[in-house]
Motif scaffolding. Structure first.
Motif: not given
Ligand SMILES: Nc1ncnc2c1ncn2[C@@H]1O[C@H](COP(=O)(O)OP(=O)(O)O)[C@@H](O)[C@H]1O
Ligand SMILES: [Mg+2]
Lengths: 212, 245
Positions: B92-93, B95-98, B105, B135, B151
């Motif tokens: 799983p790549a 994002l450095r987000r919640s 996204y 995070d 997602r």
């Protein structure tokens, strides 16, 4: 004194803004693009990160001197020439740090975002956001390298009172004349400015941490 | 309801640095099926999925996706058409987000309004609603894999490409993800390709199964036949676990 501080800030912020506009897109492109000669360009950028400011100043001086190729512009001993010198010093820093931080993000991220429907531009934007902490470090490094720089701005600006005198060159002058209290006061202003700017960038860094 | 999409592959070959890693003379992915793709590590399964997702183009041959009376390739598919597909990568790549921003996204790049309802529903589906604000980089492996799946699922893609979605997961998470995959297919006009190195998972979920060995498509058969009466000796060996890898 306020006038000198404002000029310092004005020159450095202009130069930093130009360095950001040039350095971030080029750094990202160097990190993400595939082209021949990439290694050479990368080596050149890293070399540029360590350019001796005085040598940059000398180069800019020669280019803008009366007999130089751009002598007609009449930029020598103006703040424009100082901005040019500072752009040359700061841009490789912004570019190099952007490049390494964008190159350091997970290589699967871009194709994974594309596979979720991102256009190439949307994926690039997300990659930049992902590398934001590194990019901000690059901006901080660029700012630090030019706000405190003295050799190049002395050469190309000439330290003319009311026109090209900035904090660093004023400190040199006042120290030479034995006005240590003024020199020290200018030094403290310089430190405070630097501290304020870096704090603002660090706030930016944490603020963009987890959007939404 | 519109028909489910399907793929036609002809003489497909993919190579990296001059080395051929995938060779598929013919393959058809039927509308509305779950095609299970099995094979040992390095067989070319992920490469096949990237090709099907139109993330790269084959060195040779054609990959055609038939979607609503259009025949699409990686070159001709428009952004809107690509957005009918979604792939979940093996690792799983995120994002450095919640967690919530990660699930949002794909919807956000598509533009448009408030997607809160869909996002919350997707988070509940993968049982991560309590971590919505966390995070994403602080999650455990299983949680991250569920975010990666959520997602994609939230986009309700017509083509869902899954690369080992349950590798390294505990039985609870495996069951959860398997049931979500089946629910997604039940929606109707959807086709799923599921890469797995777990033949039991292929047996549980897939309508048909394909075996890849060393980049070569060995056999493709309906799931019962694949497991009970494989035609190729290598399939028999793989199914019985004799094939060492
Ligand atoms: N981007 C790439 N560059 C070079 N070789 C690759 C690349 N992607 C995959 N390979 C090679 O292709 C072969 C198949 O890999 P992959 O499709 O990931 O197999 P699997 O998913 O079945 O484990 C492997 O030998 C791998 O090393
Ligand atoms: Mg793989």
């Amino acid at each position: 004194m306020v006038e000198i501080a404002l000029r310092s800030l004005q020159v450095t912020v202009s130069a930093l803004a130009i360095s950001i506009v040039i350095g971030i897109p080029l750094g990202a492109w160097l990190a993400l693009g595939h082209f021949s000669g990439k290694k050479l360009v990368t080596a050149l950028v890293y070399t540029g990160m360590g350019l001796p400011p005085v040598v940059v100043g000398l180069g800019v001086f020669l280019v803008f001197s009366r007999s130089g190729p751009l002598g007609d512009w009449g930029w020598l001993f103006t703040s424009a020439a100082m901005v040019v010198a500072q752009v040359i010093i700061a841009t490789p820093l912004v570019m190099g740090v952007t490049m390494s931080s964008v190159a350091g993000i997970n290589p699967d991220l871009r194709p994974q975002l594309r596979a979720l429907g991102a256009t190439p531009w949307q994926a690039t934007w997300a990659q930049l956001i992902e590398a934001r902490n590194g990019i901000i470090v690059g901006i901080v490094a660029g700012f630090g390298s030019i706000i405190s720089e003295v050799g190049a701005v002395m050469l190309v600006g000439g330290n003319i009172a009311g026109r090209t005198r900035v904090l660093t060159t004023a400190i040199v002058l006042e120290t030479r004349q034995g006005n240590f209290d003024i020199a020290l006061a200018l030094g403290i202003i310089l430190l405070l400015l630097s501290f304020a700017a870096n704090s603002a960038l660090i706030v930016l860094q944490t603020r963009t941490g987890v959007p939404r | 309801m519109t028909a489910a999409p399907f793929y036609d592959l002809h003489h497909v070959q993919q190579s990296y640095n001059g080395r051929i890693v995938l060779r598929i003379p013919e393959l058809r992915v039927e509308p509305g099926e779950i095609l299970g793709v099995v094979g040992p590590s390095g067989a070319g399964k992920s490469t096949l999925l990237r090709l099907l997702a139109f993330l790269e183009q084959p060195a040779r041959g054609t990959i055609m996706l038939h979607l609503d009376d259009h025949a699409l390739t990686a070159e001709t598919a428009t952004t809107d058409q690509r957005r009918q597909m979604a792939m979940v990568f093996q690792r799983p790549a995120l994002l450095r987000r919640s967690v919530r921003a990660n699930v949002a996204y794909g919807l956000r790049v598509r533009g448009g309004r408030d997607h809160r309802e869909q996002i919350e529903a997707a988070l509940r589906q993968v049982k991560l609603d309590h971590l919505a604000a966390a995070d994403a980089h602080t999650l455990s492996g299983g949680e991250a894999q569920r975010v990666a799946l959520a997602r994609a699922l939230v986009l309700q893609p017509r083509v869902l490409l899954l690369d080992e979605p349950t590798a390294n997961l505990d039985p609870y998470n495996v069951r959860l993800i398997e049931s979500l995959i089946q629910q997604h297919l039940a929606a109707g006009n959807t086709t799923i390709i599921l890469v797995t190195h777990n033949i039991f998972q292929a047996q549980r979920l897939a309508t048909r199964v394909a075996l890849l060995l060393d980049g070569e498509l060995v056999e493709t058969a309906p799931a019962p036949a694949f497991f009970q009466s494989p035609t190729d000796a290598r399939t028999a060996a793989f199914v019985s676990g004799e094939l060492v890898y």
